[in-house]
Design an enzyme around this catalytic site. Structure first.
Site, PDB file in Angstrom:
ATOM      1  N   GLU A  87      41.447  36.314  52.768  1.00 14.36           N
ATOM      2  CA  GLU A  87      41.288  35.254  51.774  1.00 14.36           C
ATOM      3  C   GLU A  87      41.861  35.818  50.491  1.00 14.36           C
ATOM      4  OE1 GLU A  87      40.363  33.542  48.678  1.00 14.36           O
ATOM      5  OE2 GLU A  87      38.248  34.011  49.017  1.00 14.36           O
ATOM      6  N   GLU A 145      48.926  34.336  39.640  1.00 12.06           N
ATOM      7  CA  GLU A 145      47.478  34.267  39.484  1.00 12.06           C
ATOM      8  C   GLU A 145      47.046  35.199  38.353  1.00 12.06           C
ATOM      9  OE1 GLU A 145      43.693  34.011  42.415  1.00 12.06           O
ATOM     10  OE2 GLU A 145      44.948  35.783  42.673  1.00 12.06           O
TER      11      GLU A 145
END
Length: 469
Positions: A244, A376
């Site tokens: 993830e 990010e």
């Protein structure tokens, strides 16, 4: 709380390694304690215990596993305030978010897993074939710092329920909740060796787990760069890899959407946990014709919702970044945004107080190819991007290497759902739909492999064999 030992084979044991690392409270910059740093020998010891415990645990009845996990759940519930306190200290989380946004979601996810286990079929029949689901073996759980309890439970609970044994290595910045969880587990009937905890650097303990020949599954949550390296490292032993990873999620506000609802949904995700959330909606896509109105709504939200201050004050909504390193990273991205030509609508400064505080920052005049729109940041930074047509909005939302989360807000439910179906991402909130703890969580593209939560989380931790009778 025990901080100077590892939990291996059902006991608190003195580390073989003598190296330690200092742990600091990021909101006060005060030292909390020293944390042991595992070496390869410590990792070997933990994996050996997990490997030895696997055969009996894998053959145990699902009902027995459910019973023990219920004990773990009850222990977490009983010590919920202690977990919240640990997270406030190690993460710099405001007290208002530590319990409601950190501990309670973890409890809810375990409850959902237990409900799904009641009907989870470990055996099935296909004509003359009996299909059996069972554990893989030893699962290495390498977890991030942003949700210190939740990120561990969503790995170890489904792994344990499906017959695996685990070795957990929490993030170096936030190990306190993991130590507390080990204390909770130590008071249950979980057999020795099923759960093991070590702490240490990713470059040493994490690498040792990743390369260990007796680890069958690697379950990792963290950056895409690190996850890519783990994926490669797992290849020689053909390990199962569950990843993830990062996100750069977009909220698409359709023409004539509820502007306040759209702004609140996006801004909440960069306020909560200081934007240190992989699913944060860090790109807000708005119609060009409504651009000025959205800027006013953002400023109104900011005035009402942003309260930077003492993390122990119930009124505080914005705490500190997790570390000086993360503080520096976010400030560097704010400088990059300005250099790229984006304009700061509000925020953008370090806060003049002890601790690693940054003002939540909203950039406007952002182009989707800017670094602040593509990379990010993992901090309280929102990029507002305009579009001319809905088709362009969909194209912009999908124009990223990530695909973890997203949202659509629109005046008509059918249109909003239609747009959501066209977004290439794993989770999409349509008109502020509520999160479902049984629904699958995971990403497309470079946001990862596999799914967590509920039945889908259980499925990721089982091997499948067929007996032809």
């Amino acid at each position: 709380m025990i901080y100077d030992k590892f939990y291996i084979n059902g006991q608190w044991v003195t580390p073989i390694a003598t190296d330690t690392a200092e742990l600091y409270n990021p909101a006060t910059e005060e030292k909390i304690t020293d944390i042991p740093q595992a070496n390869e020998s410590d990792v070997d010891k933990a994996v050996e215990a997990a490997k030895a415990a696997f055969p009996a645990w894998n053959e145990s009845q699902p009902s027995d596993r459910i019973k023990v996990v219920r004990q773990i759940l009850q222990g977490i519930e009983k010590r919920a305030d202690d977990f919240a306190e640990a997270i406030i200290k190690e993460l710099g989380s405001p007290v208002s978010f530590a319990l409601q946004g950190q501990v309670k979601p973890a409890i809810e996810e375990i409850e959902a897993l237990l409900e799904e286990m009641e009907s989870f079929a470990f055996e099935g029949q296909i004509n003359n074939a009996k299909v059996i689901k069972e554990g893989f073996g030893v699962v290495a759980c390498i977890t991030p710092w942003n949700y210190p309890l939740l990120q561990i439970e969503r790995k170890i609970i489904p792994a344990i329920l499906t017959g695996n044994t685990v070795v957990v290595k929490p993030a170096s910045d936030t190990p306190l909740a993991a130590f507390l969880l080990a204390e909770v587990i130590d008071q249950t009937d979980l057999p020795a060796g099923v759960f093991n905890l070590i702490t240490g650097r990713g470059s040493v303990a994490g690498d040792a787990l990743t390369h260990h020949p007796d680890v069958a599954v690697l379950s990792f949550t963290g950056s895409t760069n690190v996850g890519s390296g783990m994926y490669e490292a797992a290849a020689p032993h053909i390990k199962k890899v569950i990843l993830e990873l990062g996100g750069k999620s977009a909220l698409v506000a359709l023409p004539q959407a509820d502007q306040k609802a759209a702004v609140k949904q996006a801004m909440d995700t960069i306020i909560n946990n200081q934007g240190q959330t992989c699913t944060a909606l860090t790109r807000l896509l708005v119609p060009k014709a409504e651009y000025d109105a959205y800027k006013e709504v953002i400023l109104d939200y900011y005035d009402q919702a942003v309260v930077i201050g003492d993390v122990r004050d119930e009124a505080t909504t914005v705490g500190s970044m997790v570390s000086k390193n993360q503080f520096d990273t976010v400030m560097e991205y704010i400088d990059i945004g300005k250099e790229e030509g984006a304009e700061i609508l509000v925020g953008g400064q370090a806060v003049d107080r002890v601790g690693y505080y940054i003002e939540p920052t909203v950039f406007v005049n952002v182009k989707n190819d800017m670094r602040i729109a593509q990379e990010e940041i993992f901090g309280p930074v929102l990029a507002v991007i305009t579009y001319e047509t809905v088709e362009e909005a969909i194209e912009l939302a999908n124009d990223t290497v990530y695909g973890l989360s997203g949202a659509v807000v629109g005046p008509e439910q059918a249109e909003a759902e239609d747009v959501a179906r066209k977004l290439r991402t794993g989770n999409i909130f349509v008109n502020n739909g509520a999160r479902n703890r049984k629904a699958p969580f995971g990403g497309y593209k470079q946001s990862g492999l596999g799914r967590e939560n509920g039945r889908y989380g259980l499925e990721d931790y089982v091997e499948i064999k067929a007996l032809f009778l």
